[in-house]
Design an enzyme around this catalytic site. Sequence first.
Site, PDB file in Angstrom:
ATOM      1  N   SER A 152       0.849  -1.191   0.000  1.00 28.77           N
ATOM      2  CA  SER A 152       0.000   0.000   0.000  1.00 28.77           C
ATOM      3  C   SER A 152       0.882   1.238   0.000  1.00 28.77           C
ATOM      4  CB  SER A 152      -0.871   0.017   1.260  1.00 28.77           C
ATOM      5  OG  SER A 152      -1.554   1.253   1.363  1.00 28.77           O
ATOM      6  N   TYR A 166      -1.448  -0.627  10.222  1.00 27.32           N
ATOM      7  CA  TYR A 166      -1.620  -1.157   8.856  1.00 27.32           C
ATOM      8  C   TYR A 166      -0.476  -0.671   7.958  1.00 27.32           C
ATOM      9  CZ  TYR A 166      -3.745  -1.311   4.127  1.00 27.32           C
ATOM     10  OH  TYR A 166      -4.003  -1.494   2.788  1.00 27.32           O
TER      11      TYR A 166
HETATM   12  P1  NAP Z   1     -11.534  -5.604   0.487  1.00 22.44           P
HETATM   13  O1  NAP Z   1     -12.417  -5.036  -0.563  1.00 22.44           O
HETATM   14  O2  NAP Z   1     -11.836  -5.312   1.933  1.00 22.44           O
HETATM   15  O3  NAP Z   1     -11.482  -7.197   0.257  1.00 22.44           O
HETATM   16  C1  NAP Z   1     -10.657  -7.944   1.107  1.00 22.44           C
HETATM   17  C2  NAP Z   1     -10.597  -9.365   0.607  1.00 22.44           C
HETATM   18  O4  NAP Z   1      -9.679 -10.094   1.425  1.00 22.44           O
HETATM   19  C3  NAP Z   1     -11.935 -10.109   0.706  1.00 22.44           C
HETATM   20  O5  NAP Z   1     -11.978 -11.054  -0.340  1.00 22.44           O
HETATM   21  C4  NAP Z   1     -11.823 -10.786   2.069  1.00 22.44           C
HETATM   22  O6  NAP Z   1     -12.637 -11.970   2.178  1.00 22.44           O
HETATM   23  C5  NAP Z   1     -10.352 -11.158   2.079  1.00 22.44           C
HETATM   24  N1  NAP Z   1      -9.759 -11.296   3.413  1.00 22.44           N
HETATM   25  C6  NAP Z   1      -9.675 -10.374   4.401  1.00 22.44           C
HETATM   26  N2  NAP Z   1      -9.014 -10.876   5.456  1.00 22.44           N
HETATM   27  C7  NAP Z   1      -8.660 -12.144   5.100  1.00 22.44           C
HETATM   28  C8  NAP Z   1      -7.986 -13.208   5.763  1.00 22.44           C
HETATM   29  N3  NAP Z   1      -7.513 -13.076   7.019  1.00 22.44           N
HETATM   30  N4  NAP Z   1      -7.833 -14.382   5.104  1.00 22.44           N
HETATM   31  C9  NAP Z   1      -8.289 -14.543   3.850  1.00 22.44           C
HETATM   32  N5  NAP Z   1      -8.940 -13.591   3.175  1.00 22.44           N
HETATM   33  C10 NAP Z   1      -9.131 -12.418   3.803  1.00 22.44           C
HETATM   34  O7  NAP Z   1     -10.003  -5.175   0.271  1.00 22.44           O
HETATM   35  P2  NAP Z   1      -9.301  -4.446  -0.976  1.00 22.44           P
HETATM   36  O8  NAP Z   1      -9.471  -2.998  -0.822  1.00 22.44           O
HETATM   37  O9  NAP Z   1      -9.659  -5.134  -2.232  1.00 22.44           O
HETATM   38  O10 NAP Z   1      -7.763  -4.741  -0.620  1.00 22.44           O
HETATM   39  C11 NAP Z   1      -7.012  -5.773  -1.231  1.00 22.44           C
HETATM   40  C12 NAP Z   1      -5.554  -5.571  -0.883  1.00 22.44           C
HETATM   41  O11 NAP Z   1      -5.123  -4.297  -1.363  1.00 22.44           O
HETATM   42  C13 NAP Z   1      -5.285  -5.572   0.618  1.00 22.44           C
HETATM   43  O12 NAP Z   1      -4.037  -6.194   0.872  1.00 22.44           O
HETATM   44  C14 NAP Z   1      -5.215  -4.093   0.958  1.00 22.44           C
HETATM   45  O13 NAP Z   1      -4.457  -3.859   2.106  1.00 22.44           O
HETATM   46  C15 NAP Z   1      -4.570  -3.545  -0.299  1.00 22.44           C
HETATM   47  N6  NAP Z   1      -4.821  -2.114  -0.517  1.00 22.44           N
HETATM   48  C16 NAP Z   1      -6.088  -1.631  -0.731  1.00 22.44           C
HETATM   49  C17 NAP Z   1      -6.268  -0.261  -0.916  1.00 22.44           C
HETATM   50  C18 NAP Z   1      -7.614   0.364  -1.158  1.00 22.44           C
HETATM   51  O14 NAP Z   1      -7.720   1.617  -1.179  1.00 22.44           O
HETATM   52  N7  NAP Z   1      -8.666  -0.398  -1.360  1.00 22.44           N
HETATM   53  C19 NAP Z   1      -5.174   0.596  -0.875  1.00 22.44           C
HETATM   54  C20 NAP Z   1      -3.910   0.066  -0.650  1.00 22.44           C
HETATM   55  C21 NAP Z   1      -3.751  -1.285  -0.470  1.00 22.44           C
HETATM   56  P3  NAP Z   1     -14.229 -11.876   2.560  1.00 22.44           P
HETATM   57  O15 NAP Z   1     -14.920 -11.347   1.316  1.00 22.44           O
HETATM   58  O16 NAP Z   1     -14.604 -13.284   2.874  1.00 22.44           O
HETATM   59  O17 NAP Z   1     -14.329 -10.947   3.720  1.00 22.44           O
END
Ligand code: NAP
Length: 257
Positions: A152, A166
């Site tokens: 991130s 985080y």
């Molecule tokens: P999200 O929409 O909240 O989706 C999270 C996904 O991860 C869901 O499929 C969830 O499963 C799964 N998950 C969460 N905890 C888990 C665990 N302990 N074991 C297995 N699966 C787990 O997140 P996102 O925004 O797409 O983020 C994806 C990645 O990008 C993450 O690593 C996040 O830190 C990174 N990121 C995101 C952003 C942003 O702005 N969105 C920015 C920087 C980095 P369920 O559906 O079953 O809950």
Amino acid sequence: MSNNVSNNASKPIMLVTGGSRGIGAATAIGAAARGYQVAFSYLNNKTAADDVVKKILDAGGHALAIQADVGIEADVLRLFKTVDETMGTLVVLVNNAGMLEQKMRLDQMDLGRWQRVLNANVIGSFLCAKEAVLRMSTLHGGKGGAIVNLSSAAARLGSPNEFIDYAAAKGAVDAMTIGLSKEVAMEGIRVNAVRPGLIYTDIHASAGEPGRVDRAKAGVPMQRGGTAEEVADTVLWLASEQASYLTGTLIDVTGGR
Ligand code: NAP
């Protein structure tokens, strides 16, 4: 487990952790469209996982959804064993699963929160990276592959007043990306990371602010949030042969932030 895979030995196999929603779902769907057999894990949301499987199958692809918490070693071992037995040899791991907790200052956080945040974001990525290396490394009889970690922009911005824990966890993911890339560079494995900025997904709601991207987008030089697909495109490019000379690289997908 939603077992909807059809055997197709000629297709490379990709495992995406956290593929039921957000960036992971966009990556799984995009990977299937590019000809991968896709396995993905999810934590709780079986409905969302089944929806991703259906989208991939409807488009003529191959998908397998497996419930597994990346922060629990027994779950990770079962996840990789299921992929071995159902699909075959893994070629790409996308270490995408990650989470946030409610935004607050560091002096309001407690030990339990830090353990949960570091466990899911750091230990989870390490557990999955280890299993991938054991299968891909030529040192262990594998044929090589690629690992893409989801870090991130928080790792360099620090996330003050929101989630320093985080941000620090993602800093650890960056360090692992660099170290592991050097460790396995001569074993056929490339290891890179993508550092998204403000992306429209559900993750911001878990920090207590569903509208966080729109609130903060004025601070983005491009004046907008990003989409999960824009991040997934970068992840999939890093995983592909088009990125054959990249390893240990951290790519920011942030609209200039
Ligand atoms: P999200 O929409 O909240 O989706 C999270 C996904 O991860 C869901 O499929 C969830 O499963 C799964 N998950 C969460 N905890 C888990 C665990 N302990 N074991 C297995 N699966 C787990 O997140 P996102 O925004 O797409 O983020 C994806 C990645 O990008 C993450 O690593 C996040 O830190 C990174 N990121 C995101 C952003 C942003 O702005 N969105 C920015 C920087 C980095 P369920 O559906 O079953 O809950």
